[in-house]
Design an enzyme around this catalytic site. Structure first.
Site, PDB file in Angstrom:
ATOM      1  N   SER A 312      28.472  20.451  46.774  1.00 37.75           N
ATOM      2  CA  SER A 312      28.372  19.028  46.978  1.00 37.75           C
ATOM      3  C   SER A 312      27.153  18.394  46.879  1.00 37.75           C
ATOM      4  O   SER A 312      25.982  19.152  47.335  1.00 37.75           O
ATOM      5  CB  SER A 312      29.332  18.365  48.002  1.00 37.75           C
ATOM      6  OG  SER A 312      28.572  18.548  49.343  1.00 37.75           O
ATOM      7  N   ASP A 313      26.954  17.552  46.338  1.00 40.80           N
ATOM      8  CA  ASP A 313      25.849  16.602  46.442  1.00 40.80           C
ATOM      9  C   ASP A 313      25.727  16.113  47.726  1.00 40.80           C
ATOM     10  O   ASP A 313      26.912  16.120  48.524  1.00 40.80           O
ATOM     11  CB  ASP A 313      25.391  15.415  45.252  1.00 40.80           C
ATOM     12  CG  ASP A 313      24.107  14.939  45.412  1.00 40.80           C
ATOM     13  OD1 ASP A 313      23.440  15.090  46.127  1.00 40.80           O
ATOM     14  OD2 ASP A 313      23.839  14.304  44.369  1.00 40.80           O
ATOM     15  N   TRP A 314      24.607  15.869  48.377  1.00 36.04           N
ATOM     16  CA  TRP A 314      24.322  15.669  49.991  1.00 36.04           C
ATOM     17  C   TRP A 314      25.457  14.375  50.132  1.00 36.04           C
ATOM     18  O   TRP A 314      25.202  13.182  50.014  1.00 36.04           O
ATOM     19  CB  TRP A 314      23.222  15.243  50.334  1.00 36.04           C
ATOM     20  CG  TRP A 314      22.488  16.650  50.780  1.00 36.04           C
ATOM     21  CD1 TRP A 314      21.879  16.754  51.932  1.00 36.04           C
ATOM     22  CD2 TRP A 314      22.542  17.910  50.160  1.00 36.04           C
ATOM     23  NE1 TRP A 314      21.527  18.017  52.016  1.00 36.04           N
ATOM     24  CE2 TRP A 314      21.590  18.840  50.901  1.00 36.04           C
ATOM     25  CE3 TRP A 314      23.064  18.507  48.989  1.00 36.04           C
ATOM     26  CZ2 TRP A 314      21.755  20.068  50.551  1.00 36.04           C
ATOM     27  CZ3 TRP A 314      22.887  19.791  48.622  1.00 36.04           C
ATOM     28  CH2 TRP A 314      22.258  20.480  49.616  1.00 36.04           C
TER      29      TRP A 314
END
Length: 842
Positions: A312-314
């Site tokens: 995932s993106d952060w």
């Protein structure tokens, strides 16, 4: 930004130290939450509940279909050995250990921006994940490479590979397992996007070729994580806004547009063997990207047969079991949805245990696949100090062999767009006057412990308003955002920024040349209306156009900068303008002024910015870059693709990609709008003639029989493992050669120079069923080659064609199809300057 979701924790002042939540500890350790003014913002659990409520906020027209289950990794290509090893290790894990492998953990002992869980008893240490595609961020002992936009402007795939090779080696020496790059999304749908500078340009083919070579280079040392998957085309409303219960923007697009534009470069990345893909913040047809089963299961792991893992993106994870079922394999930087063994507890119940096993297997097999189990691989995060202002072991990751490449990258990203009466190269000027805030470095090139975020995000040289700080902290759209950097701009802002080992500024480099040449130098880098010594042979004006993650640019011009150019030009009859630009910069306010004799778009060249521009100005080398985007006359020329879609008081912002595949130059072609400088445009110090166009295409139309159909789902199970025609990247037939186009180019000038030859195809519709058949069909880039040619010499260029390059996506057959009909081809210097025209019929 990947590592700066500022809306997810309560926000104290900078000096306050606290250690209550794991996420806060992580943020403090990685210096990505601090902002100049303390702001209280919402807590993660609240946003988690909000995400669960708002997963499907699309209109009836845009509903992302459910595609379950997530395809399991299998033995394909060269993944077999790694998969066997991973399966053996994972078979010996408990469900709790598998769960731990899938999550990010807080580790204040390292400066890695992300640390994944490991299984120490079985010898799996987890991963250090670190930004970004332009250089190792937030540390010392590293180089600042030319940014993606400069690589795109170089149109040089060989150089892109060399850059990535050197960059990957630096990541490895720092103990990084996963380098968070390259970027192919955003691709450049809107002109003011804040992050297009991280990618290679506003075209899927250009992005795909340069991403593939970059991945090959990076993965000689570390795992690459191509991002942001997918249709992530604006910063505005990219994240949840808790205070107004507003979801992330939904990118609404049809099947044809997805395949022929946004998915295209990701397919080339997967075919190149990328080990990791990062899912994005936005929603896609109503469903968040990191739980979107259609895009992750159906497209990425299904059609493209991706064998690595999705991260995932952060803080882009918005659910627990749905995100696991939807194809997400690893959640970063921590996960309130998975970090209490929720997946282990659900295994065999709400979550099929095979999904958890596959998540862990994909992560571990990627570790094995890239040889990171070797005892020679550096210890995790060994060179990533949590705070470089405190005592730490200095790990010098720089390689002296990188010096020549760093300079070459910087040089090749410069694009000369105007050169009247051979104003350039300079001819032994006696006196040079240098103006503009971009000519000299910003006063501080140093980490400041009290304000770490400014250094880690390359925001030190910006002017902020208090409103900006509050907006950034709460994920609100940023109004009147900073658009210039008060110093030499070498990289954009946000998690894609990097750290220079040194900074060569234009003023320093030109002053050094003046010493050698006996030239007098006058300078004023602060005034917008400087006095000009009238004996000046040349006046150099240095401007920049800043862009950053978190906000989209407020516009494509800057009034003070334009005033500076006009004021200098009114007093100096040989005014040369150099712009370090993180994206499109309009110039019509002064480009026709008779005293503006030359203009260079210098882009974001990295730490050798000054040396590079000096070599070009003095004629040591000819400029060779080409625009990887379109420069219009006016902002209105971009139409609906100027700026981001806005929420307009909706809690479920929608963005309909109704233009289909026609973005940037294809939009200008479709609307018959003439730009100031077209895609692919650029001048050199030489001139070139094109001739001898030859077509050698051996391909058959597949209108009546699909080539490379998408994987079939039977009772929810993909059939890729039973189909030898499906390779990593998708159908093998798509990557087969179908011939080539060749042409001859003669250098009719007097100096050595590189020409960038470009091939554009107008692919017929044939009998293909498209989901955007009403969209105007335009020519599109399908080949480029950069070649250095000596004066009076002729070189041959060749554009190899894959079956993919002559295919269209058929939405009924769910397959790539080579259409029947006439293919118009054009070869030349830009999308509008194509002296060679031909065709072939299939």
């Amino acid at each position: 930004m990947e590592k700066d979701d500022l809306a997810l924790t309560a926000k104290p002042s900078f000096g306050q130290r606290f250690s209550q939540s794991k996420f806060i500890v992580w943020c403090r350790a990685h210096k990505l939450i601090a902002v100049p003014i303390a702001v209280m913002i919402a807590l993660l659990p609240l946003l988690g509940l909000l995400a669960l409520r708002n997963r499907h906020h699309a209109s009836a027209q845009w509903i992302s279909p459910i595609v379950y289950p997530s395809p399991e990794a299998y033995k394909v290509g060269n993944w077999s050995t790694a998969l066997d090893k991973a399966r053996f290790m994972v078979a010996n894990m408990t469900f709790e250990e598998m769960n731990n492998v899938t999550i990010g953990i807080s580790d204040p002992s390292t400066g890695c921006v992300g640390v994944s869980g490991g299984v120490p008893r079985l010898g799996f240490p987890g991963f250090c994940l670190q930004d970004a595609g332009q250089g190792v961020r937030d540390t010392d002992g590293v180089n600042a490479y030319a940014s993606g936009i400069s690589v795109g402007a170089s149109w040089n795939a060989t150089m892109a590979y060399e850059r990535a090779q050197l960059l990957g080696a630096e990541f490895k020496r720092k103990g990084v397992n996963v380098a968070l790059g390259p970027v192919v999304g955003p691709i450049g749908r809107i002109a003011t996007d804040g992050r297009t500078w991280e990618g290679f340009g506003a075209d899927p083919y250009l992005n795909g070729i340069l991403a593939a070579t970059s991945i090959t280079g990076l993965q000689e040392s570390v795992i690459a994580s191509v991002k942001h998957f997918v249709a992530n085309e604006q910063e505005t409303n990219r994240n949840l806004i808790a205070s107004t219960d507003t979801a992330s923007t939904s990118a609404n697009l049809d099947d044809t547009t997805m395949h022929e534009l946004y998915l295209w470069p990701f397919q080339d990345a997967v075919a190149a063997g990328v080990g990791c893909v990062m899912c994005s913040y936005n929603r896609i047809n109503g469903t968040y990207a990191c739980e979107n089963s259609k895009t992750q299961n159906g497209l990425l792991k299904g059609e493209l047969n991706f064998q690595g893992f999705i991260v995932s993106d952060w803080v882009a994870q918005h659910s627990g079991i749905p995100s696991a079922d939807g194809g997400l394999d690893m959640a970063m930087p921590t996960s309130s949805f998975w970090d209490q063994n929720q997946l282990a507890q659900a295994a065999g119940g709400d979550l099929n245990k095979t999904r958890l096993i596959d998540m862990a297997t994909r992560i571990v097999s990627t570790w094995y696949h890239f040889g990171q189990d070797s005892p020679d691989f550096p210890a995790m995060g060994i060179g990533m100090a949590p705070d470089i202002t405190l005592p730490h072991e200095y790990i010098d990751a720089k390689d002296p062999a990188s010096r020549s490449s760093l300079l070459q990258q910087a040089i090749e990203g410069h694009v000369l767009v105007k050169n009247v009466n051979n104003a350039l190269p300079l001819q032994n000027p006696r006196t040079i006057s240098i103006f503009g805030y971009d000519a000299a470095p910003y006063a501080i090139v140093n980490p400041t412990p009290a304000f770490p975020i400014l250094w880690t995000q390359n925001w030190q040289g910006l002017n902020y308003s208090q409103d900006n700080v509050v907006q950034i902290a709460s994920n609100q759209p940023v109004t009147n955002a900073p658009d210039v950097y008060h110093g030499t701009l070498i990289v954009g802002g946000g998690s894609g920024s990097n750290v220079p080992a040194y900074l060569s500024s234009p003023l320093e480099a030109i002053t050094s040349r003046a010493y050698d040449n006996g030239t007098a130098i006058w300078s004023d880098t602060s005034s917008t209306n400087p006095s000009v010594v009238r004996s000046s042979d040349t006046c150099l004006v240095f401007l920049n156009a800043f862009a950053s993650e978190v906000w989209d640019r407020p516009g494509l011009t800057n009034a003070d900068s334009d005033t500076l150019v006009m004021n200098v030009a009114s007093k100096c009859n040989n005014t040369i303008v150099v712009i370090h630009n993180a994206g499109i910069r309009l110039v019509d306010a002064w480009i026709e002024h008779p005293n503006v004799t030359a203009v260079l778009f210098a882009h974001l060249p990295g730490q050798d910015a000054g040396r590079a521009v000096a070599q070009i100005l003095y004629g040591d080398v000819s400029p060779s870059g080409r625009l990887p985007y379109t420069v219009a006359h006016n902002e209105s020329d971009y139409g609906d693709l100027l700026g981001p879609c806005l929420a307009d008081n909706s809690t479920s912002p929608q963005c309909d990609f109704s233009e289909g595949v026609n973005i940037d130059y294809r939009s200008f072609l479709a609307r018959n709008v003439t730009p100031r400088y077209e895609f692919g445009y650029g001048l050199t110090y030489a001139s070139f003639d094109y001739s001898d166009l030859k077509v050698n295409v051996n391909c058959t139309s597949t209108d009546q029989a699909a080539i490379g159909a998408a994987p079939v789902y039977t009772n929810g199970t993909t059939q890729n493992g039973d189909d030898s025609a499906i390779i990593v990247g998708g159908p093998a037939a798509l990557f087969e050669s179908v011939g080539s186009i060749t042409a001859s180019i003669a250098n009719t000038g007097s100096v050595n120079a590189s020409e960038v030859a470009q091939l554009y195809l107008l692919i017929p519709n044939g009998n293909i069923t498209s989901s955007n058949s009403s969209i105007v069909n335009t020519r599109t880039l399908r080949g480029f080659q950069k070649v250095l040619i000596a004066p009076n010499e002729t070189a041959q260029v060749e554009f190899p064609l894959r079956r993919k390059d002559v295919s269209r996506w058929d939405v009924v057959k769910q397959a790539w199809v080579v259409p029947a009909g006439e293919f118009e081809l054009r070869v030349g210097k830009s999308v509008l300057d194509t002296p060679l025209v031909g065709s072939f019929t299939l």
